[in-house]
Write a protein that holds these residues in place. Structure first.
Motif, mmCIF file in Angstrom:
data_model
loop_
_atom_site.group_PDB
_atom_site.id
_atom_site.type_symbol
_atom_site.label_atom_id
_atom_site.label_comp_id
_atom_site.label_asym_id
_atom_site.label_seq_id
_atom_site.Cartn_x
_atom_site.Cartn_y
_atom_site.Cartn_z
ATOM 1 N N ILE B 84 0.849 -1.189 0.000
ATOM 2 C CA ILE B 84 0.000 0.000 0.000
ATOM 3 C C ILE B 84 0.886 1.242 0.000
ATOM 4 O O ILE B 84 2.095 1.152 0.204
ATOM 5 N N ARG B 86 0.828 5.779 0.816
ATOM 6 C CA ARG B 86 0.087 6.915 1.356
ATOM 7 C C ARG B 86 -1.039 7.316 0.410
ATOM 8 O O ARG B 86 -2.141 7.622 0.810
ATOM 9 N N LEU B 90 -6.244 5.494 1.748
ATOM 10 C CA LEU B 90 -6.499 4.455 2.746
ATOM 11 C C LEU B 90 -7.819 4.707 3.428
ATOM 12 O O LEU B 90 -7.883 4.862 4.644
ATOM 13 N N PRO B 93 -9.302 1.648 7.115
ATOM 14 C CA PRO B 93 -8.333 0.749 7.719
ATOM 15 C C PRO B 93 -8.860 -0.669 7.536
ATOM 16 O O PRO B 93 -8.127 -1.631 7.437
ATOM 17 N N LEU B 96 -7.417 -3.329 4.825
ATOM 18 C CA LEU B 96 -6.223 -4.062 5.194
ATOM 19 C C LEU B 96 -6.533 -5.150 6.213
ATOM 20 O O LEU B 96 -6.087 -6.290 6.095
ATOM 21 N N PHE B 113 3.835 -4.067 3.199
ATOM 22 C CA PHE B 113 4.779 -3.093 2.672
ATOM 23 C C PHE B 113 4.055 -1.766 2.498
ATOM 24 O O PHE B 113 3.060 -1.695 1.777
ATOM 25 N N ALA B 114 4.543 -0.743 3.163
ATOM 26 C CA ALA B 114 3.887 0.560 3.089
ATOM 27 C C ALA B 114 4.857 1.570 2.496
ATOM 28 O O ALA B 114 5.896 1.858 3.089
ATOM 29 N N LEU B 115 4.534 2.085 1.331
ATOM 30 C CA LEU B 115 5.428 3.031 0.671
ATOM 31 C C LEU B 115 5.097 4.462 1.058
ATOM 32 O O LEU B 115 3.930 4.820 1.218
ATOM 33 N N GLU B 116 6.127 5.231 1.186
ATOM 34 C CA GLU B 116 5.919 6.659 1.386
ATOM 35 C C GLU B 116 5.538 7.270 0.042
ATOM 36 O O GLU B 116 4.553 7.978 -0.083
#
Lengths: 352, 352
Positions: B84, B86, B90, B93, B96, B113-116
DNA sequence: TTGAAAGCGTTACCAG
DNA sequence: CTGGTAACGCTTTCAA
């Protein structure tokens, strides 16, 4: 010639297609397998020539070291478990994202466990242990026995927004009681005398902490006859709780303390829409968390914001420290919330 | 006596304390290691006596099979990556959490995995590959090259709320265009003639899909001179965007179409608070997503709700099917959103 | 039904 | 600096 290499040559074209390993890279680069391994490590010794040949071969084959195999030999999976539940009052999707990103900066991956009910925690813990994670961040309360299990497996644990007065555990939390005490002090200082409280789910430690803080301060200030009703942290339950309060408290309360922002917002809507009460002129409402919607102009909530950035930062660094050095003594870090003087409650003029 | 066992005896009391393995259980139970392995598998052959002895020994030692080692030999990690960012909007919640829970029911763990920024996707993909996940669910757009990399590694991928008209990919998404077309139809049907659109971030496919849908329908209905301003999906950007609209469009628009609910809410607040406009009497506002706050009484948004439950269900089952059977042909599943006739916009009386 | 032994793909140790 | 080799803890033939 090793068995491994032999088999490889024989099996060359069989299904399923073999994944490319360090042996393949070694062969193409004309070096040993251990050399390939070394090149892909940080502080290992390898000549420039060697590096170049290995990297070029690796690129050609699309080779990537197998983290699973590495984890097996190094006894470090470089994965941590993060455990959350519905109850977690998932006020910020951000918390999870921030924690994940911060771990990622340290080369650590997050294995996510989401419980439907807190009672599922035993089977979850089983999975956590099977995957040999290096550590755990839990936003779910663990029993003493469960904690012992993790301790026995030598897996460090950080409790997020929950703690225990006696156990030796690591925890990061927002000071719920302090926050509530401030809110109560403000409300009472501004002249409110009749109070109602909307608590969260019974088994939510966050909720009990908050409610206790509020009640203590109210008691100290000689406020009595406080009505407590229970919600489930949701907007809808906030609305229902407010209706319940009005029906059961006569005369009506002058202030409502909700255990979180969502319920406070529901409370405001119910007060305005169903009971035609003006907020804060006729009734004051306060929440807790500092979620995004608390800042919506229609609510402008008086609340206490959890410093999520610093809390997740703390959780991550504490866990990493304990993974590197398991003998570190337990530590409980408590963060004060940010006090927000919104427009949903009449407060004093004091800045304190 | 195997090398492994020999070493064990010699090393018995060294630091770090050895973790308990199937060999230890085997020794205590007086059976072979392979027997232990078999007992811990589902459909393997083992006598009742054997099971009992092994389980009792395992309990005594607190043994749990090592999922990492198992993954190495079986070539199945039983982990999937969920990616996912930013930008992912989102909105829930829940998405997820639901995905994680559903995978869990199938014995599959989620590596998060959370990308900026979306540009970080390459290094993330590298990690995904290193961990030998069995599949990927991505709420981040991948380039053709990135997709090829995963394909080459034979890792099935499900795109969540994004797709590509030509590539052979698996995707699950909400029909953004259809939803926007309905919203526009309703607004125009109710007599609105002057429109402004608040789009999301430029590189968000969800936003472009929505904006395109709205513009197409507006064009078909001969509405022209549409002002488009850009936001970043946030409440604050919704407020700013509305101010920008008012300053740049004369006479003011009669309806604003926001690319998501959060911006629509910001838009309403700005209209009311800064410009003293009544919603929907003087201006109509619509959003998209159907998030919780859209139902707050103060906004009561007219919007289209994504069927997150069914979508996450679909994503999970599609991925599992493709893990079990890699040759399954690609499939794109498109879900219609739920149409919500809120109070933030003047709509027609039609039910369609 | 059971046990022995061969890997899975790495890292780590130890000579050269 | 480099290569050979022994684990890591499991599953999976293959015989018995």
């Amino acid at each position: 010639m090793s068995e491994q290499v032999k088999r490889r040559i024989e099996n060359g074209n069989k299904i399923p297609r073999r994944r490319v390993t360090s042996y393949d890279v070694a062969e193409l680069a004309g070096v040993s397998q251990s050399a390939v391994s070394r090149v892909f490590q940080t502080g290992a010794s390898a000549s420039k020539d060697m590096r170049d040949r290995v990297f070029s071969a690796a690129n050609k084959l699309g080779y990537r070291p197998n983290a699973i195999a590495r984890g097996l030999i190094t006894q470090r999976s470089n994965m941590v478990a993060v455990i959350i539940s519905r109850q977690t009052n998932l006020y910020y999707p951000e918390v999870l994202v921030q924690i994940t990103q911060r771990f990622s900066e340290h080369g650590i991956r997050v294995l996510l466990f989401a419980l439907e009910h807190e009672r599922d925690v035993n089977s979850t813990l089983d999975q956590v242990l099977q995957y040999r994670v290096d550590g755990v961040v839990t936003a779910v309360t663990l029993s003493h026995e469960q904690l012992k299990t993790l301790e026995h497996a030598e897996i460090p644990v950080i409790f997020y927004n929950r703690t225990h007065p006696e156990w030796l555990i690591n925890s990061v939390r927002c000071d719920q009681e302090e926050g509530e005490r401030w809110l109560v002090g403000q409300l009472v200082g501004a002249g409110h005398k009749r109070f109602a409280i909307i608590s969260g789910p019974e088994d939510s430690q966050v909720s009990t902490d908050r409610t206790r803080g509020a009640l203590q301060r109210l008691g100290e200030l000689d406020i009595e006859d406080i009505l407590i009703v229970t919600g489930d942290y949701s907007y809808a339950s906030g609305r229902a709780a407010f209706a319940e309060i009005i029906h059961n408290m006569e005369p009506h309360p002058e202030a409502v303390i909700a255990a979180n922002d969502m319920m406070a917002i529901g409370c405001i809507d119910e007060a305005r829409e169903t009971f035609q009460l003006r907020v804060p002129d006729e009734i004051s409402v306060v929440g807790f968390d500092g979620v995004g919607p608390a800042r919506f102009a229609a609510y402008d909530l008086s609340t206490v914001r959890q410093p999520v950035g610093r809390m997740s930062e703390a959780a991550v660094s504490m866990l990493i420290e304990r993974i590197e050095n398991p003998d570190l003594s337990p530590e409980k870090r408590v963060f004060s919330g940010e006090r927000i003087r919104g427009g949903s409650a009449r407060f004093t003029d004091s800045k304190i």
